[in-house]
Design a protein around this motif. Structure first.
Motif, PDB file in Angstrom:
ATOM      1  N   GLY A   1       0.812  -1.206   0.000  1.00 39.57           N
ATOM      2  CA  GLY A   1       0.000   0.000   0.000  1.00 39.57           C
ATOM      3  C   GLY A   1       0.843   1.252   0.000  1.00 39.57           C
ATOM      4  O   GLY A   1       0.516   2.248  -0.678  1.00 39.57           O
ATOM      5  N   LEU A   2       1.950   1.236   0.740  1.00 39.62           N
ATOM      6  CA  LEU A   2       2.874   2.377   0.742  1.00 39.62           C
ATOM      7  C   LEU A   2       3.512   2.545  -0.628  1.00 39.62           C
ATOM      8  O   LEU A   2       3.550   3.654  -1.183  1.00 39.62           O
ATOM      9  CB  LEU A   2       3.937   2.160   1.816  1.00 39.62           C
ATOM     10  N   ILE A   3       4.009   1.450  -1.211  1.00 36.44           N
ATOM     11  CA  ILE A   3       4.661   1.528  -2.523  1.00 36.44           C
ATOM     12  C   ILE A   3       3.697   2.025  -3.594  1.00 36.44           C
ATOM     13  O   ILE A   3       4.078   2.771  -4.506  1.00 36.44           O
ATOM     14  CB  ILE A   3       5.249   0.150  -2.883  1.00 36.44           C
ATOM     15  N   ALA A   4       2.426   1.633  -3.491  1.00 41.58           N
ATOM     16  CA  ALA A   4       1.437   2.074  -4.473  1.00 41.58           C
ATOM     17  C   ALA A   4       1.225   3.579  -4.432  1.00 41.58           C
ATOM     18  O   ALA A   4       0.730   4.164  -5.415  1.00 41.58           O
ATOM     19  CB  ALA A   4       0.112   1.350  -4.234  1.00 41.58           C
ATOM     20  N   ASN A   5       1.590   4.233  -3.349  1.00 41.28           N
ATOM     21  CA  ASN A   5       1.437   5.678  -3.220  1.00 41.28           C
ATOM     22  C   ASN A   5       2.689   6.450  -3.615  1.00 41.28           C
ATOM     23  O   ASN A   5       2.727   7.677  -3.472  1.00 41.28           O
ATOM     24  CB  ASN A   5       1.061   6.028  -1.775  1.00 41.28           C
ATOM     25  N   LEU A   6       3.692   5.760  -4.114  1.00 41.82           N
ATOM     26  CA  LEU A   6       4.930   6.402  -4.540  1.00 41.82           C
ATOM     27  C   LEU A   6       4.932   6.598  -6.050  1.00 41.82           C
ATOM     28  O   LEU A   6       4.275   5.870  -6.796  1.00 41.82           O
ATOM     29  CB  LEU A   6       6.132   5.549  -4.132  1.00 41.82           C
ATOM     30  N   ASP A   7       5.707   7.577  -6.499  1.00 45.34           N
ATOM     31  CA  ASP A   7       5.870   7.772  -7.942  1.00 45.34           C
ATOM     32  C   ASP A   7       6.884   6.790  -8.518  1.00 45.34           C
ATOM     33  O   ASP A   7       6.730   6.320  -9.648  1.00 45.34           O
ATOM     34  CB  ASP A   7       6.346   9.208  -8.224  1.00 45.34           C
ATOM     35  N   VAL A   8       7.894   6.495  -7.730  1.00 46.72           N
ATOM     36  CA  VAL A   8       8.972   5.641  -8.222  1.00 46.72           C
ATOM     37  C   VAL A   8       9.706   5.051  -7.023  1.00 46.72           C
ATOM     38  O   VAL A   8       9.732   5.642  -5.945  1.00 46.72           O
ATOM     39  CB  VAL A   8       9.942   6.443  -9.134  1.00 46.72           C
ATOM     40  N   VAL A   9      10.277   3.868  -7.224  1.00 46.15           N
ATOM     41  CA  VAL A   9      11.112   3.210  -6.226  1.00 46.15           C
ATOM     42  C   VAL A   9      12.516   3.087  -6.799  1.00 46.15           C
ATOM     43  O   VAL A   9      12.692   2.762  -7.976  1.00 46.15           O
ATOM     44  CB  VAL A   9      10.552   1.820  -5.857  1.00 46.15           C
ATOM     45  N   VAL A  10      13.515   3.349  -5.963  1.00 44.79           N
ATOM     46  CA  VAL A  10      14.912   3.094  -6.306  1.00 44.79           C
ATOM     47  C   VAL A  10      15.402   2.014  -5.352  1.00 44.79           C
ATOM     48  O   VAL A  10      15.382   2.200  -4.136  1.00 44.79           O
ATOM     49  CB  VAL A  10      15.769   4.368  -6.168  1.00 44.79           C
ATOM     50  N   SER A  11      15.833   0.881  -5.901  1.00 46.94           N
ATOM     51  CA  SER A  11      16.160  -0.250  -5.036  1.00 46.94           C
ATOM     52  C   SER A  11      17.293  -1.082  -5.609  1.00 46.94           C
ATOM     53  O   SER A  11      17.456  -1.187  -6.831  1.00 46.94           O
ATOM     54  CB  SER A  11      14.920  -1.143  -4.848  1.00 46.94           C
ATOM     55  N   VAL A  12      18.041  -1.711  -4.709  1.00 44.70           N
ATOM     56  CA  VAL A  12      18.976  -2.761  -5.094  1.00 44.70           C
ATOM     57  C   VAL A  12      18.187  -4.066  -5.220  1.00 44.70           C
ATOM     58  O   VAL A  12      16.975  -4.100  -5.023  1.00 44.70           O
ATOM     59  CB  VAL A  12      20.099  -2.908  -4.045  1.00 44.70           C
ATOM     60  N   GLN A  13      18.898  -5.154  -5.554  1.00 46.75           N
ATOM     61  CA  GLN A  13      18.254  -6.464  -5.677  1.00 46.75           C
ATOM     62  C   GLN A  13      17.684  -6.890  -4.326  1.00 46.75           C
ATOM     63  O   GLN A  13      18.421  -7.275  -3.413  1.00 46.75           O
ATOM     64  CB  GLN A  13      19.289  -7.514  -6.105  1.00 46.75           C
ATOM     65  N   THR A  14      16.389  -6.836  -4.178  1.00 52.53           N
ATOM     66  CA  THR A  14      15.742  -7.260  -2.947  1.00 52.53           C
ATOM     67  C   THR A  14      14.264  -7.447  -3.236  1.00 52.53           C
ATOM     68  O   THR A  14      13.784  -7.158  -4.344  1.00 52.53           O
ATOM     69  CB  THR A  14      15.977  -6.235  -1.814  1.00 52.53           C
ATOM     70  N   SER A  15      13.508  -7.928  -2.259  1.00 59.12           N
ATOM     71  CA  SER A  15      12.091  -8.217  -2.491  1.00 59.12           C
ATOM     72  C   SER A  15      11.293  -6.972  -2.825  1.00 59.12           C
ATOM     73  O   SER A  15      10.213  -7.065  -3.422  1.00 59.12           O
ATOM     74  CB  SER A  15      11.492  -8.909  -1.261  1.00 59.12           C
ATOM     75  N   VAL A  16      11.803  -5.793  -2.473  1.00 62.29           N
ATOM     76  CA  VAL A  16      11.114  -4.544  -2.806  1.00 62.29           C
ATOM     77  C   VAL A  16      10.954  -4.411  -4.314  1.00 62.29           C
ATOM     78  O   VAL A  16       9.925  -3.911  -4.794  1.00 62.29           O
ATOM     79  CB  VAL A  16      11.872  -3.338  -2.212  1.00 62.29           C
ATOM     80  N   VAL A  17      11.946  -4.854  -5.078  1.00 64.00           N
ATOM     81  CA  VAL A  17      11.848  -4.786  -6.538  1.00 64.00           C
ATOM     82  C   VAL A  17      10.658  -5.610  -7.017  1.00 64.00           C
ATOM     83  O   VAL A  17       9.836  -5.150  -7.834  1.00 64.00           O
ATOM     84  CB  VAL A  17      13.150  -5.292  -7.196  1.00 64.00           C
ATOM     85  N   HIS A  18      10.548  -6.831  -6.527  1.00 67.01           N
ATOM     86  CA  HIS A  18       9.458  -7.708  -6.942  1.00 67.01           C
ATOM     87  C   HIS A  18       8.100  -7.122  -6.524  1.00 67.01           C
ATOM     88  O   HIS A  18       7.134  -7.183  -7.288  1.00 67.01           O
ATOM     89  CB  HIS A  18       9.647  -9.092  -6.329  1.00 67.01           C
ATOM     90  N   LEU A  19       8.039  -6.561  -5.336  1.00 63.93           N
ATOM     91  CA  LEU A  19       6.772  -6.012  -4.865  1.00 63.93           C
ATOM     92  C   LEU A  19       6.376  -4.783  -5.675  1.00 63.93           C
ATOM     93  O   LEU A  19       5.207  -4.636  -6.052  1.00 63.93           O
ATOM     94  CB  LEU A  19       6.879  -5.673  -3.378  1.00 63.93           C
TER      95      LEU A  19
END
Length: 511
Positions: A429-447
């Motif tokens: 739900g938090l990620i859906a409210n963001l414009d963009v995510v910057v991430s290294v290889q982790t489950s956040v990328v998949h989510l």
């Protein structure tokens, strides 16, 4: 044959030793440790018993005790192959590659043909990303019959890390020709075929993981009592209108990724019950109607009827993603509207620029944490972008890191209590409210990819197979863009590329 502790055969005299070995092989590490410790106390010079005791201590996570046990065994019998092997594996698990290299080279100085030392040296050099030197050790080891299979598998992995994929596949084929009934080389060949987007051959090879003891122990240990009932190479036609127990496997990111195929499975007309990490049950239940989800921490009810089919989640790829065109790449997970709206209210009005989520550290020792992660300071070109709102998505308590970063910053990185984003529905739900995510290889990328939020992913020079061998896209997610290191440890150019991509988005928004 793989990177697992060597368990000595019950060759040493005594019923106690045989009982300890049986307990160790059955996975009863605590009982094995008690039995073997008693034997070592009674017979301090019994080296095989010490090696077995160290293996039991490793199984219990008693790393310091295991290291001391293996080193004592080597004191008693210098260059003892099983003790050296197990100590090398222990050191590699904690990414103590320099210690492993010293151990191997001190042995090879005395005995240049010590096969376990050759393998340990190759493993240490691989961990240090000195791949060309590792090839030399593995090539030399491959000439000895007792370790030829394992050395050829290691050669294949090392060639793959160097991007020499044809040589990698040749090495795996040679290993398979030596031992066609062993799973390791087949599985590893699949991990080369998949990132090359040879999905049909790759998924077929990937099935071998289910026959690989080390894989089951690390990624599916909860299911050990029912692994014999897990279907292998089943056809999709055999699933029609069946009751199916689907087993989540590996890490959170893998389960999120493989969950993209749950609708395909449910479309067979099957009744599906899926066991997954308990942090995913709320999100999966909100996203997939008509499927029952049980969390591993519940514990789930694994009652299996005679007519039920048990499937491992990773095996869905062989059924439903055999060609690149089979990947829809569209979002498939969605937090409940109440969760999304609550985060929108907490985050407040949109910034003039972009609202950017950050995850800068991934993995654990043994899964490439050091090469997958970077520091917040290294993200300065991103964090210095004007008019942006930054939000931490990093797993765990990073309070100290953020306080150090935010000191004196006019635009601090925001963070929430880790407990609030531990479960993946609020995190989604938090990620859906963001414009963009910057991430290294982790489950956040998949989510992020699964919910459809743009994710700019910083990929190490030798990425996990899920991120493919080349290119800027992942077949699983249309919203994920990959930025690859040009050389090992070269994060600076990757961060600058990501900052440039964000700057372009900013200019388009403000135009």
């Amino acid at each position: 044959m793989s990177d697992q502790p060597f368990t000595p055969p019950p060759s040493a005299p005594g019923v106690e030793f045989e009982r300890g070995i049986q307990l160790l092989r059955s996975g009863s590490h605590a009982a094995a440790a008690v039995t073997l410790q008693r034997l070592v106390d009674a017979e301090p010079n019994q080296v095989d018993a010490r090696v077995a005791l160290g293996s039991a201590e490793m199984g219990l996570g008693r790393w310091a005790a295991a290291e001391a046990t293996f080193r004592r065994a080597l004191d008693l019998v210098p260059r003892h192959p099983p003790a050296l092997r197990n100590l090398g594996i222990l050191l590699a698990t904690w990414e103590r590659h320099a210690d492993t290299l010293q151990l191997a080279e001190s042995t090879l100085d005395i005995d240049p043909t010590h096969t376990q030392a050759l393998l340990a040296r190759g493993n240490a050099l691989t961990g240090m990303e000195r791949f060309e030197e590792a090839l030399q050790s593995y090539s030399q080891a491959a000439g000895f019959e007792d370790v030829a299979y394992e050395a050829l598998v290691k050669l294949g992995q090392t060639y793959a890390a160097l991007g020499q994929n044809e040589a990698a596949l040749t090495s795996f084929d040679q290993a398979i020709a030596l031992q066609p009934n062993l799973a390791l080389a087949i599985f590893r060949r699949g991990l080369v075929r998949l990132p090359l987007r040879n999905f049909a051959g790759g998924w077929d090879d990937y099935e071998a993981r289910l026959n690989l003891g080390t894989f089951v122990a690390s990624s599916m240990s909860f299911y050990r009592p029912i692994m014999g009932q897990v279907a292998r190479r089943i056809a999709s036609a055999d699933l029609a209108n069946r009751r199916i127990l689907l087993l989540g496997e590996q890490g959170l990111g893998d389960q999120v990724m493989f969950a993209s195929m749950i609708p395909d499975l449910a479309g067979e007309g099957a009744t599906v019950t899926c066991v997954c990490d308990h942090r995913l049950t709320r999100l999966f239940s909100a996203s997939f109607q008509g499927v029952e989800f049980q969390g591993l921490a519940t514990p789930p009810v694994l009652a299996i009827g005679a007519d039920d089919t048990v499937l491992a989640m990773g095996s869905l790829g062989r059924l439903y993603r055999r060609n690149e065109g089979d990947f829809p790449g569209t979002p498939y997970l969605r937090a409940g509207p109440g969760v999304r709206n609550a985060w929108a209210a907490r985050l407040g009005p949109r910034p003039k620029g972009l609202r950017i989520g950050l995850s800068w550290r991934g993995g654990v020792p043994g899964t490439g944490m050091s090469r997958r992660s970077l520091s917040l300071d290294q993200l300065a070109p991103v964090l210095d972008l004007p008019d942006c709102d930054f939000v931490s998505l990093q797993y765990g308590d990073v309070t100290a890191e953020l306080e150090a970063l935010n000191a004196g910053r006019g635009n601090p990185v925001r963070a929430f209590d880790p407990a609030e984003i531990y479960d993946f529905e609020p995190l989604a739900g938090l990620i859906a409210n963001l414009d963009v995510v910057v991430s290294v290889q982790t489950s956040v990328v998949h989510l992020a990819g699964a919910v459809g939020t743009t994710c700019l992913t910083l990929v190490p020079h030798h990425p996990e197979w899920r991120y493919t061998a080349s290119g800027s896209t992942m077949p699983w997610y249309g919203s994920v863009q990959l930025f690859r290191q040009p050389a090992p440890d070269a994060w600076a150019p990757v961060v600058h590329e990501v900052a440039d991509a964000l700057r372009l988005r900013l200019s388009r928004r403000q135009a």
